[in-house]
Design an enzyme around this catalytic site. Sequence first.
Site, PDB file in Angstrom:
ATOM      1  N   ARG A  91       0.773  -1.340  -0.080  1.00  7.92           N
ATOM      2  CA  ARG A  91       0.310  -0.014   0.269  1.00  7.92           C
ATOM      3  C   ARG A  91       1.060   1.091  -0.034  1.00  7.92           C
ATOM      4  O   ARG A  91       0.301   2.477  -0.348  1.00  7.92           O
ATOM      5  CB  ARG A  91      -0.741  -0.122   1.146  1.00  7.92           C
ATOM      6  CG  ARG A  91      -2.431  -0.974   1.276  1.00  7.92           C
ATOM      7  CD  ARG A  91      -2.560  -0.820   0.032  1.00  7.92           C
ATOM      8  NE  ARG A  91      -3.873  -2.150  -0.617  1.00  7.92           N
ATOM      9  CZ  ARG A  91      -3.898  -3.166  -1.223  1.00  7.92           C
ATOM     10  NH1 ARG A  91      -2.258  -3.281  -1.575  1.00  7.92           N
ATOM     11  NH2 ARG A  91      -5.024  -3.760  -1.195  1.00  7.92           N
ATOM     12  N   GLU A  94       2.019   1.316  -3.262  1.00  3.81           N
ATOM     13  CA  GLU A  94       0.921   1.870  -4.682  1.00  3.81           C
ATOM     14  C   GLU A  94       0.393   3.300  -4.448  1.00  3.81           C
ATOM     15  O   GLU A  94      -0.254   4.169  -5.577  1.00  3.81           O
ATOM     16  CB  GLU A  94      -0.672   1.324  -3.664  1.00  3.81           C
ATOM     17  CG  GLU A  94      -1.623   1.493  -4.544  1.00  3.81           C
ATOM     18  CD  GLU A  94      -2.806   0.907  -3.823  1.00  3.81           C
ATOM     19  OE1 GLU A  94      -3.293   0.226  -4.518  1.00  3.81           O
ATOM     20  OE2 GLU A  94      -2.784   0.214  -2.577  1.00  3.81           O
ATOM     21  N   SER A 117      15.852  14.151   1.280  1.00  9.42           N
ATOM     22  CA  SER A 117      16.558  13.429   1.496  1.00  9.42           C
ATOM     23  C   SER A 117      16.564  11.525   2.493  1.00  9.42           C
ATOM     24  O   SER A 117      15.468  12.727   3.037  1.00  9.42           O
ATOM     25  CB  SER A 117      18.342  14.240   2.184  1.00  9.42           C
ATOM     26  OG  SER A 117      19.132  12.465   2.446  1.00  9.42           O
TER      27      SER A 117
END
Length: 149
Positions: A91, A94, A117
């Site tokens: 997830r 995603e 960073s």
Amino acid sequence: MNPIMSKSDAAALVVAARIRRGVTWAEIAGEIGAPVVWTTAALLGQHPMTEEQARRVCEFLGLEEAVAESLRLQPARGADPALMSDPTIYRFAEALSVYGPALKELIHEEFGDGIMSAINFRVDVSRRPDPDGDRVVVTFDGKFLDYRW
């Protein structure tokens, strides 16, 4: 001389000892005085610990010196491809595939040409109560690094 224990084997022993002793990741982090997300990542093999941190964790969890030795090693960072099948980890991938381009545009608009960073970086996770179901709040806090031409 015995070979050095792998970071993944050390991580498995840490997880088992944590569960067996009934302690939280936050309690372990408190024991070594480090942020909980960093501590958890280090104990799962993604950061090297100092000799003192590794010693204290192993004493706290009742683990042998071979685990402490492994915890001090430099890791091979990054996700194991098998981890991408884990629903929680997937997830995150995603969410970044959906929102990553927008976040990139907004970072460039606000800061200019550069990156956030992941080395000079803080991350935190918390719970926010919500009437429709509690929310997971993940905060990435990275230093902006401008490209220099």
